[in-house]
Design a protein around this motif. Structure first.
Motif, mmCIF file in Angstrom:
data_model
loop_
_atom_site.group_PDB
_atom_site.id
_atom_site.type_symbol
_atom_site.label_atom_id
_atom_site.label_comp_id
_atom_site.label_asym_id
_atom_site.label_seq_id
_atom_site.Cartn_x
_atom_site.Cartn_y
_atom_site.Cartn_z
ATOM 1 N N GLY A 147 -35.932 -39.059 54.539
ATOM 2 C CA GLY A 147 -35.151 -37.847 54.469
ATOM 3 C C GLY A 147 -33.744 -38.001 55.000
ATOM 4 O O GLY A 147 -33.097 -37.019 55.381
ATOM 5 N N VAL A 148 -33.267 -39.256 55.028
ATOM 6 C CA VAL A 148 -31.921 -39.551 55.517
ATOM 7 C C VAL A 148 -31.016 -39.852 54.321
ATOM 8 O O VAL A 148 -31.472 -40.434 53.322
ATOM 9 N N ALA A 149 -29.737 -39.502 54.419
ATOM 10 C CA ALA A 149 -28.803 -39.779 53.329
ATOM 11 C C ALA A 149 -28.851 -41.261 52.958
ATOM 12 O O ALA A 149 -28.701 -42.122 53.828
ATOM 13 N N PRO A 150 -29.073 -41.564 51.661
ATOM 14 C CA PRO A 150 -29.256 -42.963 51.256
ATOM 15 C C PRO A 150 -27.955 -43.716 50.965
ATOM 16 O O PRO A 150 -27.991 -44.822 50.437
ATOM 17 N N ASP A 151 -26.828 -43.128 51.314
ATOM 18 C CA ASP A 151 -25.547 -43.741 50.959
ATOM 19 C C ASP A 151 -25.334 -45.056 51.711
ATOM 20 O O ASP A 151 -25.384 -45.096 52.951
ATOM 21 N N VAL A 152 -25.061 -46.120 50.957
ATOM 22 C CA VAL A 152 -24.746 -47.424 51.539
ATOM 23 C C VAL A 152 -23.662 -48.084 50.696
ATOM 24 O O VAL A 152 -23.538 -47.830 49.503
ATOM 25 N N LYS A 153 -22.881 -48.961 51.320
ATOM 26 C CA LYS A 153 -21.855 -49.732 50.620
ATOM 27 C C LYS A 153 -21.896 -51.165 51.130
ATOM 28 O O LYS A 153 -22.120 -51.404 52.316
ATOM 29 N N VAL A 154 -21.644 -52.111 50.214
ATOM 30 C CA VAL A 154 -21.778 -53.533 50.518
ATOM 31 C C VAL A 154 -20.398 -54.205 50.539
ATOM 32 O O VAL A 154 -19.547 -53.929 49.680
ATOM 33 N N PHE A 155 -20.191 -55.132 51.491
ATOM 34 C CA PHE A 155 -18.899 -55.799 51.634
ATOM 35 C C PHE A 155 -19.096 -57.281 51.950
ATOM 36 O O PHE A 155 -19.882 -57.638 52.826
ATOM 37 N N VAL A 156 -18.358 -58.131 51.205
ATOM 38 C CA VAL A 156 -18.369 -59.573 51.466
ATOM 39 C C VAL A 156 -16.943 -60.103 51.389
ATOM 40 O O VAL A 156 -16.553 -60.718 50.401
ATOM 41 N N ASP A 157 -16.129 -59.805 52.389
ATOM 42 C CA ASP A 157 -14.838 -60.482 52.544
ATOM 43 C C ASP A 157 -13.838 -60.208 51.421
ATOM 44 O O ASP A 157 -12.841 -60.898 51.323
#
Length: 353
Positions: free
Chosen positions: A128-138
């Motif tokens: 029940g938590v906001a599923p927003d994620v973002k990925v970063f690789v340099d």
């Protein structure tokens, strides 16, 4: 007692091959943005104009994504199987930085980060938590090294690179920013002490003070980011380095705790461990692209790479390389022609045996 949601993420990260996974606040204030601003204001970023244009977004993770609450910081070990610096003694072969001898780490890490991010998002949604994620690789305006220090992976040493008490200098970083709050791990503190090995080892004296770098004097910057002819002092100082420089990393005493990389895609390709300069100088664009397929070196293009090779040939003292240089005196690229003329002027004439 409720299970720690971080345990699932750490377990999945380990299954995906990451060597370390830790958590940091992405929302709390920090001083990294101010330090970066001073770096850019002093002009020490050189021709990397993107650092100036993205400065505001780089200042803090929430400046790029205001919903960021937690940084999940991943590390992947790329340690060599020994000290790479003795290879510099062979001036007829080129020296390529350890990190660039295998497949492009961006591609190695990115797919796994996306996979892990998907698992994290699904897990958050189920809770029940906001599923927003973002990925970063340099490749995005996110300062991974300060986040890694905040998460406890290591600290930024006097050479400004991330340094780990268990991995030495050899650690690739990836970050997943999440809109969810996770308990942060303890930050790492600085453990360089009075050691100045990295500063003393720099062949171009690129560190105006401990914990400060002037990229304009750094061979990694010059061989990779800088497109024009170099000042002569740097041409001479590069020795046989044709892509990147490991000197400040390799001399660090903390490397005594480093381990050899386990990831097969990061293993050095035999053709890139100590490549003959004569063979590299003969590369046309197609040959360059073939040799460096799936390699980070491919990004700089043939002309910039051949410029680097010619500087190394000029430092080799090997008259057998003169024919390779002469073929490039009429190259279509003016920077290559300039490098060829300089290289030829530095090589001793062939003498009869």
């Amino acid at each position: 007692m409720a299970a720690d949601p971080r345990d699932f993420i750490r377990s999945q990260a380990a299954e995906l091959g990451f060597d370390v996974c830790r958590f940091a606040s992405a929302a709390e204030p920090w001083s990294a943005g101010e330090r970066l601003a001073h770096f850019v204001e002093a002009g020490r970023h050189g021709d990397m104009g993107w650092m100036e244009t993205t400065l505001e977004r780089r200042a803090h993770p929430t400046a790029m994504w205001d919903g960021a609450r937690t940084a999940i910081v991943l590390g992947l070990n790329y340690g060599p199987d020994g000290d790479p610096l003795p290879q510099l003694a062979d001036r007829s072969n080129g020296y390529i930085s350890v990190y660039a001898r295998g497949d492009d780490y961006h591609e190695v890490i990115k797919g796994r980060l996306k996979q892990l991010a998907g698992q994290v998002a699904a897990r958050q949604q189920a809770r029940g938590v906001a599923p927003d994620v973002k990925v970063f690789v340099d490749t995005a305006p996110l300062m991974e090294k300060p986040l890694a220090q905040r998460a406890g992976l290591g600290w930024q040493g006097k050479h400004t690179n991330l340094l780990s008490r268990t991995r030495g200098n050899w650690l690739f970083l990836g970050v997943i920013l999440s809109a969810a709050d996770y308990e942060p791990d303890a930050a790492e503190t600085e453990h360089c002490g009075s050691c100045t090995a990295c500063l003393d080892a720099c062949p171009t004296k690129a560190f105006p003070a401990p914990f400060q770098l002037d990229a304009r004097r750094c061979l990694s910057y010059l061989t990779i980011e800088y497109a024009d002819p170099w000042p002569e002092e740097f041409r001479i100082a590069t020795g046989s380095r044709i892509y990147g420089c490991d000197d400040c990393l390799a001399v660090c005493p903390w490397n005594k705790f480093a381990e050899t990389a386990r990831e097969i895609r990061l293993a050095p390709r035999p053709a890139l461990e100590s490549p003959p300069l004569a063979e590299l100088a003969a590369l046309d664009d197609a040959g360059f692209r073939t040799l460096f397929s799936k390699s980070p070196i491919k990004r700089i293009g043939r002309d910039r790479f051949i410029r680097n090779v010619l500087y190394a040939i000029g430092n080799s003292g090997d008259p057998a390389l003169i024919p390779a240089v002469k073929r490039l005196l009429t190259d279509c690229n003016p920077v290559v022609r300039d490098a060829a003329a300089w290289s030829l002027s530095r090589l001793p004439s062939k003498t009869a045996s």
